[in-house]
Design an enzyme around this catalytic site. Structure first.
Site, short mmCIF file in Angstrom:
data_model
loop_
_atom_site.label_atom_id
_atom_site.label_comp_id
_atom_site.label_asym_id
_atom_site.label_seq_id
_atom_site.Cartn_x
_atom_site.Cartn_y
_atom_site.Cartn_z
N TYR A 127 0.82 -1.22 0.00
CA TYR A 127 0.00 0.00 0.00
C TYR A 127 0.86 1.26 0.00
CZ TYR A 127 -4.37 -2.50 0.46
OH TYR A 127 -5.46 -3.29 0.21
N ASP B 149 -16.80 -12.31 9.00
CA ASP B 149 -15.38 -12.01 8.87
C ASP B 149 -14.95 -11.27 10.14
OD1 ASP B 149 -12.88 -11.06 8.38
OD2 ASP B 149 -13.31 -10.26 6.38
N LYS C 282 -5.35 -11.79 12.05
CA LYS C 282 -4.90 -10.61 12.81
C LYS C 282 -4.57 -10.90 14.28
CE LYS C 282 -5.94 -7.04 9.68
NZ LYS C 282 -7.12 -6.77 8.86
C1 LIG Z 1 -7.24 -7.25 7.35
C2 LIG Z 1 -8.53 -7.90 7.03
C3 LIG Z 1 -8.59 -8.98 6.16
C4 LIG Z 1 -7.37 -9.50 5.42
O1 LIG Z 1 -6.43 -10.03 6.28
P1 LIG Z 1 -4.90 -10.19 5.78
O2 LIG Z 1 -4.25 -10.97 6.86
O3 LIG Z 1 -4.37 -8.79 5.67
O4 LIG Z 1 -4.92 -10.90 4.49
C5 LIG Z 1 -9.81 -9.58 5.95
N1 LIG Z 1 -10.91 -9.15 6.56
C6 LIG Z 1 -10.89 -8.12 7.43
C7 LIG Z 1 -12.15 -7.70 8.11
C8 LIG Z 1 -9.71 -7.44 7.69
O5 LIG Z 1 -9.70 -6.40 8.51
#
Ligand SMILES: *Cc1c(COP(=O)(O)O)cnc(C)c1O
Length: 424
Positions: free
Chosen positions: A18, A237, A266
Site C-alpha cells: 500500500y 469475517d 490478525k
Molecule cells: C485485514 C482484514 C482482512 C485481510 O487479512 P490479511 O491478513 O491482511 O490478508 C480480511 N478481513 C478483514 C475484516 C480485515 O480487517
C-alpha cells in the site's frame, strides 16, 4: 564509501505494501518492540496506537508468547498437515471451539485473513456444488473489506484498490449496511432473490478498512435471519473484530443469530506469526463427506497449521483469557467513551464513533478541496512527529490500541488528537 542506514538499504531493494514507492518518504527503521511501543534505530519510541495494522493485541515482544514460540521452535518447527497432525494444532482447534459460537464444529487452518476468507467462500460455493445445486452469487456490504487475494478482493467493495482488476472479479451483490430505514427493503430483497446466493459475508458491527463504519447488531441479526430462511450461509469475517476488539471475545456474541462460518486472523497470534482460521458448522463440514473423492475440499497451503504459528496463537489465547485482559479492554472502552463525550461537537469533527476498543474521529472535509486532499498525510506526519503511530483512513483518524496501553499513554494520544484538531 559511507555506511548506509537501514532506510537507504530498504529503499534500494524493497517494495512496500500500500505504498506509492515514487513519493513515499523513507520508511522508519524499527529495531525493537516493547509493550505498546515500537523502537526505532535512532532510539525514538513510537506508541503503536493501531496495533501494527490491528494484529498486535497484547503489545510487542510479549515475553510469554516469546517463551512459548521459542520452546515450540526447539520441539517441532513444521510438519506437513495432510496425513499428519501435531499437538498445538489440536490444542488450538479445541481452544478456539470452546470460545467460538457454539454452532461452530470444525477448524480449517490457513495463512492470513485473506486466505481465511478464500477458504470460507470456497466452502460455501462447493457446499452447493457438492449438492448439485447452482448457487454462485455472494451477498456483501458496500464499503466492505475482506482482503487482497482475488476471492477476498471480489467480495470487498469496489474501490481504487480493486479498479485495475475490475473485469476479473466474480459477481457480487452489494447491499447497504442495515439500519432502521432500510431493513425492511433489505429483507424483501433477500426473500425475493435469495435462492441464487451461496453466502452472505460481513464484518460484524464495524467495517474496518471502509472507514471504521459502525452499524447496529439488531439489524444485522435480522439480516442473518432473513438469509437463513433462504439457506444463504452467513460468513462472519471477524479478522479484525476477533479476540476482544469490540468488548466481547467475538463481535458475533452481540447477535442472537450465529454465523455458519467465522474467519479469524490478525489478533489470532497476538501479532506474532501469520495464521488464518476458518471455522464452520457441522452442516457445512458434512456436505464434503462422501465416497466421491471429487467432493473433497481441495485447498491447502504449504504452511497449513504451522506449529510455531499455532503455538503463538495458543499463547496469545492464554493471555486473552486472563481476567486482566478483559479488565484492560473495559478500561480502554470507558476511557474512549469519556474522551468521545468530551470532544463530541468539536467544529472540525463531523462524527465521533466508538465500538469497543476502537474509536474513530471523522474530520470535516468541506471547503478547499486541495487543502483537504493532503489532510491525511498531514495528520499522519503530525502524529508520527509526536511519536504516535496512527494511520488515518482518508479523513478518518482512529485508535485501535493494544490492550496493554496505559491510561497515561491513551491520554497522550487523546491530547495529540485535540492538538491536531486545533493545528492541522
Ligand atoms: C485485514 C482484514 C482482512 C485481510 O487479512 P490479511 O491478513 O491482511 O490478508 C480480511 N478481513 C478483514 C475484516 C480485515 O480487517
Amino acid at each position: 564509501m559511507a555506511v548506509q542506514g537501514l532506510s537507504e538499504r530498504d529503499q534500494a531493494v524493497i517494495w512496500h505494501p500500500y505504498t506509492q514507492m515514487k513519493s513515499a518518504p523513507a520508511p522508519v527503521p524499527i529495531v525493537r518492540g516493547e509493550g505498546p511501543y515500537l523502537i526505532a534505530e535512532d532510539g525514538k519510541k513510537y506508541l503503536d496506537a493501531v496495533s501494527s495494522w490491528w494484529v498486535n493485541i497484547h503489545g510487542h515482544a510479549h515475553p510469554y508468547i516469546a517463551e512459548k514460540v521459542s520452546a515450540q521452535l526447539r520441539t517441532l518447527e513444521h510438519a506437513i498437515f495432510a496425513g499428519f497432525t501435531h499437538p498445538v494444532a489440536v490444542d488450538l482447534a479445541e481452544g478456539l471451539l470452546r470460545i467460538l459460537p457454539p454452532n461452530q464444529s470444525r477448524i480449517f487452518y490457513s495463512d492470513n485473513g485473506s486466505t481465511a476468507v478464500e477458504v470460507a467462500l470456497k466452502m460455501c460455493f462447493q457446499y452447493w456444488s457438492n449438492r448439485g445445486e447452482e448457487r454462485t452469487k455472494v451477498l456483501a456490504f458496500r464499503n466492505s473489506y475482506h482482503g487482497d487475494t482475488f476471492g477476498a478482493m471480489a467480495v470487498s467493495a469496489r474501490s481504487a484498490f480493486t479498479a485495475p482488476f475490475e473485469n476479473l472479479l466474480f459477481g457480487v451483490e452489494y447491499i447497504d449496511t442495515p439500519c432502521p430505514a432500510n431493513i425492511a427493503g433489505l429483507k424483501a430483497f433477500i426473500a425475493e432473490h435469495g435462492s441464487s446466493f451461496s453466502s452472505f459475508i460481513y464484518e460484524p458491527l464495524i467495517q474496518g478498512s471502509g472507514g471504521m463504519l459502525m452499524y447496529e447488531a439488531q439489524y444485522l441479526d435480522e439480516l442473518i435471519a432473513a438469509c437463513r430462511e433462504q439457506r444463504i450461509f452467513a460468513i462472519a469475517d471477524e479478522v479484525m473484530t476477533g479476540f476482544g476488539r469490540t468488548g466481547k471475545l467475538f463481535a458475533s456474541e452481540y447477535l442472537r443469530n450465529q454465523p455458519d462460518i467465522v474467519c479469524l486472523s490478525k489478533g489470532l497470534t497476538g501479532g506474532t506469526m501469520a495464521l488464518g482460521v476458518t471455522s464452520c458448522t457441522a452442516e457445512i463440514y458434512e456436505a464434503f463427506l462422501s465416497d466421491d473423492r471429487l467432493k473433497t475440499l481441495f485447498h491447502g497451503h504449504s504452511f497449513t497449521a504451522n506449529p510455531v504459528a499455532c503455538a503463538a496463537a495458543l499463547a496469545s489465547l492464554d493471555l486473552t483469557m486472563q481476567p486482566a485482559t478483559m479488565e484492560n479492554i473495559s478500561r480502554i472502552m470507558d476511557s474512549h467513551a469519556r474522551f468521545a463525550a468530551r470532544i463530541k461537537g468539536h467544529p472540525r469533527l463531523k462524527d465521533v464513533r466508538q465500538t469497543g476498543t476502537i474509536i474513530a474521529f471523522e474530520w470535516e472535509t468541506a471547503g478547499d478541496s486541495s487543502y483537504f486532499s493532503s489532510l491525511r498525510d498531514r495528520l499522519y506526519n503530525f502524529f508520527l512527529e509526536a511519536g504516535i503511530i496512527l494511520r488515518p483512513l482518508g479523513n478518518i483518524v482512529y485508535i485501535l490500541p493494544p490492550y496493554c496501553i496505559s491510561n497515561e499513554q491513551l491520554a497522550y494520544v487523546y491530547s495529540k488528537i485535540e492538538q491536531a484538531l486545533e493545528e492541522i
